[in-house]
Motif scaffolding. Sequence first.
Motif, PDB file in Angstrom:
ATOM      1  N   MET A   1       0.809  -1.193   0.000  1.00  0.00           N
ATOM      2  CA  MET A   1       0.000   0.000   0.000  1.00  0.00           C
ATOM      3  C   MET A   1       0.855   1.262   0.000  1.00  0.00           C
ATOM      4  O   MET A   1       0.346   2.345  -0.033  1.00  0.00           O
ATOM      5  CB  MET A   1      -0.889  -0.055   1.231  1.00  0.00           C
ATOM      6  N   SER A   2       2.134   1.134   0.066  1.00  0.00           N
ATOM      7  CA  SER A   2       3.038   2.270   0.176  1.00  0.00           C
ATOM      8  C   SER A   2       2.660   3.433  -0.727  1.00  0.00           C
ATOM      9  O   SER A   2       2.348   3.247  -1.883  1.00  0.00           O
ATOM     10  CB  SER A   2       4.456   1.839  -0.161  1.00  0.00           C
ATOM     11  N   ARG A   3       2.736   4.621  -0.128  1.00  0.00           N
ATOM     12  CA  ARG A   3       2.535   5.892  -0.821  1.00  0.00           C
ATOM     13  C   ARG A   3       1.157   6.057  -1.443  1.00  0.00           C
ATOM     14  O   ARG A   3       0.924   6.970  -2.184  1.00  0.00           O
ATOM     15  CB  ARG A   3       3.593   6.118  -1.900  1.00  0.00           C
ATOM     16  N   THR A   6      -5.018   6.584   0.577  1.00  0.00           N
ATOM     17  CA  THR A   6      -6.149   7.482   0.537  1.00  0.00           C
ATOM     18  C   THR A   6      -7.394   6.875   1.157  1.00  0.00           C
ATOM     19  O   THR A   6      -8.332   7.586   1.461  1.00  0.00           O
ATOM     20  CB  THR A   6      -6.450   7.901  -0.920  1.00  0.00           C
ATOM     21  N   GLU A   7      -7.421   5.563   1.367  1.00  0.00           N
ATOM     22  CA  GLU A   7      -8.579   4.938   1.967  1.00  0.00           C
ATOM     23  C   GLU A   7      -8.678   5.298   3.442  1.00  0.00           C
ATOM     24  O   GLU A   7      -7.691   5.599   4.087  1.00  0.00           O
ATOM     25  CB  GLU A   7      -8.513   3.403   1.831  1.00  0.00           C
ATOM     26  N   ARG A   8      -9.882   5.223   3.982  1.00  0.00           N
ATOM     27  CA  ARG A   8     -10.099   5.546   5.391  1.00  0.00           C
ATOM     28  C   ARG A   8      -9.344   4.591   6.307  1.00  0.00           C
ATOM     29  O   ARG A   8      -8.887   4.973   7.357  1.00  0.00           O
ATOM     30  CB  ARG A   8     -11.582   5.488   5.713  1.00  0.00           C
ATOM     31  N   GLU A   9      -9.218   3.341   5.948  1.00  0.00           N
ATOM     32  CA  GLU A   9      -8.565   2.342   6.785  1.00  0.00           C
ATOM     33  C   GLU A   9      -7.185   2.003   6.221  1.00  0.00           C
ATOM     34  O   GLU A   9      -6.843   0.849   6.000  1.00  0.00           O
ATOM     35  CB  GLU A   9      -9.461   1.118   6.913  1.00  0.00           C
ATOM     36  N   TRP A  10      -6.376   3.014   6.045  1.00  0.00           N
ATOM     37  CA  TRP A  10      -5.067   2.882   5.428  1.00  0.00           C
ATOM     38  C   TRP A  10      -4.154   1.927   6.179  1.00  0.00           C
ATOM     39  O   TRP A  10      -3.306   1.275   5.608  1.00  0.00           O
ATOM     40  CB  TRP A  10      -4.401   4.255   5.307  1.00  0.00           C
ATOM     41  N   GLU A  13      -3.179  -2.099   5.431  1.00  0.00           N
ATOM     42  CA  GLU A  13      -2.172  -2.599   4.499  1.00  0.00           C
ATOM     43  C   GLU A  13      -0.881  -1.802   4.558  1.00  0.00           C
ATOM     44  O   GLU A  13       0.027  -2.027   3.767  1.00  0.00           O
ATOM     45  CB  GLU A  13      -2.724  -2.580   3.074  1.00  0.00           C
ATOM     46  N   ALA A  14      -0.792  -0.886   5.503  1.00  0.00           N
ATOM     47  CA  ALA A  14       0.369  -0.009   5.582  1.00  0.00           C
ATOM     48  C   ALA A  14       1.589  -0.736   6.147  1.00  0.00           C
ATOM     49  O   ALA A  14       1.480  -1.682   6.917  1.00  0.00           O
ATOM     50  CB  ALA A  14       0.051   1.199   6.469  1.00  0.00           C
ATOM     51  N   VAL A  15       2.753  -0.261   5.744  1.00  0.00           N
ATOM     52  CA  VAL A  15       4.014  -0.710   6.326  1.00  0.00           C
ATOM     53  C   VAL A  15       4.344   0.298   7.420  1.00  0.00           C
ATOM     54  O   VAL A  15       4.487   1.484   7.157  1.00  0.00           O
ATOM     55  CB  VAL A  15       5.137  -0.748   5.273  1.00  0.00           C
ATOM     56  N   ILE A  16       4.423  -0.195   8.667  1.00  0.00           N
ATOM     57  CA  ILE A  16       4.660   0.690   9.807  1.00  0.00           C
ATOM     58  C   ILE A  16       5.994   0.317  10.450  1.00  0.00           C
ATOM     59  O   ILE A  16       6.234  -0.832  10.786  1.00  0.00           O
ATOM     60  CB  ILE A  16       3.509   0.589  10.829  1.00  0.00           C
ATOM     61  N   TYR A  17       6.848   1.312  10.615  1.00  0.00           N
ATOM     62  CA  TYR A  17       8.173   1.132  11.205  1.00  0.00           C
ATOM     63  C   TYR A  17       8.108   1.605  12.646  1.00  0.00           C
ATOM     64  O   TYR A  17       7.833   2.770  12.917  1.00  0.00           O
ATOM     65  CB  TYR A  17       9.182   1.953  10.406  1.00  0.00           C
ATOM     66  N   GLN A  18       8.343   0.711  13.574  1.00  0.00           N
ATOM     67  CA  GLN A  18       8.259   1.027  15.000  1.00  0.00           C
ATOM     68  C   GLN A  18       9.589   1.560  15.511  1.00  0.00           C
ATOM     69  O   GLN A  18      10.635   0.973  15.259  1.00  0.00           O
ATOM     70  CB  GLN A  18       7.862  -0.219  15.772  1.00  0.00           C
ATOM     71  N   ILE A  19       9.519   2.666  16.253  1.00  0.00           N
ATOM     72  CA  ILE A  19      10.715   3.306  16.788  1.00  0.00           C
ATOM     73  C   ILE A  19      10.559   3.520  18.293  1.00  0.00           C
ATOM     74  O   ILE A  19       9.553   4.059  18.739  1.00  0.00           O
ATOM     75  CB  ILE A  19      10.968   4.673  16.111  1.00  0.00           C
ATOM     76  N   TYR A  20      11.562   3.097  19.053  1.00  0.00           N
ATOM     77  CA  TYR A  20      11.650   3.428  20.467  1.00  0.00           C
ATOM     78  C   TYR A  20      12.589   4.634  20.549  1.00  0.00           C
ATOM     79  O   TYR A  20      13.810   4.474  20.442  1.00  0.00           O
ATOM     80  CB  TYR A  20      12.204   2.249  21.265  1.00  0.00           C
ATOM     81  N   PRO A  21      12.041   5.837  20.699  1.00  0.00           N
ATOM     82  CA  PRO A  21      12.849   7.059  20.593  1.00  0.00           C
ATOM     83  C   PRO A  21      14.108   7.083  21.455  1.00  0.00           C
ATOM     84  O   PRO A  21      15.159   7.516  20.986  1.00  0.00           O
ATOM     85  CB  PRO A  21      11.871   8.166  21.009  1.00  0.00           C
ATOM     86  N   GLN A  22      14.041   6.626  22.695  1.00  0.00           N
ATOM     87  CA  GLN A  22      15.199   6.742  23.583  1.00  0.00           C
ATOM     88  C   GLN A  22      16.348   5.834  23.193  1.00  0.00           C
ATOM     89  O   GLN A  22      17.484   6.057  23.604  1.00  0.00           O
ATOM     90  CB  GLN A  22      14.796   6.466  25.025  1.00  0.00           C
ATOM     91  N   SER A  23      16.085   4.814  22.385  1.00  0.00           N
ATOM     92  CA  SER A  23      17.177   3.903  22.014  1.00  0.00           C
ATOM     93  C   SER A  23      17.429   3.875  20.511  1.00  0.00           C
ATOM     94  O   SER A  23      18.278   3.135  20.045  1.00  0.00           O
ATOM     95  CB  SER A  23      16.866   2.484  22.508  1.00  0.00           C
ATOM     96  N   LEU A  84       5.271  10.387   5.263  1.00  0.00           N
ATOM     97  CA  LEU A  84       5.146   9.435   6.358  1.00  0.00           C
ATOM     98  C   LEU A  84       4.113   9.913   7.379  1.00  0.00           C
ATOM     99  O   LEU A  84       4.119  11.079   7.762  1.00  0.00           O
ATOM    100  CB  LEU A  84       6.482   9.273   7.091  1.00  0.00           C
ATOM    101  N   LYS A  85       3.253   9.016   7.806  1.00  0.00           N
ATOM    102  CA  LYS A  85       2.356   9.316   8.913  1.00  0.00           C
ATOM    103  C   LYS A  85       3.119   9.040  10.206  1.00  0.00           C
ATOM    104  O   LYS A  85       4.033   8.221  10.231  1.00  0.00           O
ATOM    105  CB  LYS A  85       1.112   8.444   8.846  1.00  0.00           C
ATOM    106  N   VAL A  86       2.734   9.726  11.282  1.00  0.00           N
ATOM    107  CA  VAL A  86       3.374   9.533  12.579  1.00  0.00           C
ATOM    108  C   VAL A  86       2.309   9.076  13.567  1.00  0.00           C
ATOM    109  O   VAL A  86       1.296   9.739  13.749  1.00  0.00           O
ATOM    110  CB  VAL A  86       4.048  10.825  13.086  1.00  0.00           C
ATOM    111  N   ILE A  87       2.573   7.932  14.170  1.00  0.00           N
ATOM    112  CA  ILE A  87       1.678   7.363  15.168  1.00  0.00           C
ATOM    113  C   ILE A  87       2.445   7.358  16.480  1.00  0.00           C
ATOM    114  O   ILE A  87       3.623   7.035  16.509  1.00  0.00           O
ATOM    115  CB  ILE A  87       1.303   5.905  14.804  1.00  0.00           C
TER     116      ILE A  87
END
Length: 120
Positions: A1-3, A6-10, A13-23, A84-87
């Motif tokens: 689904m990259s880039r 536009t669908e409401r439930e993006w 199928e999105a690729v989400i990269y998880q980040i632990y900010p402190q490390s 990029l979206k930010v969660i």
Amino acid sequence: MSRNMTEREWWKEAVIYQIYPQSFKDSNGDGIGDWKGIISKLGYISSLGVDAICLRPFSFYNNLNEKDKEDFKLLLNQAQMLGLKVISERFELPISFPNDHLILRESYHFLNPSEPIKLS
């Protein structure tokens, strides 16, 4: 689904990269990851075909000092420029989650046993 989110439930199928900010990445040499460290890697993360980054755990924006707030706004702006979206995930449990829920009672007893746990 990259880039093409536009669908409401993006997120389905999105690729989400998880980040632990402190490390994740330290930009100022103090040994603790920071917003500027994340910002420095957003281009690379975007090049992987990622649709969103998920920052976890993340304390409330109101608890940040002014410099951190400015850096966080910069992170949001840079992420938006890269598409990029930010969660963010908060430390606290959702408000609708009751304090006496079975999961909380069981986890409390596991983490705080009345007798020492013997591993033998």
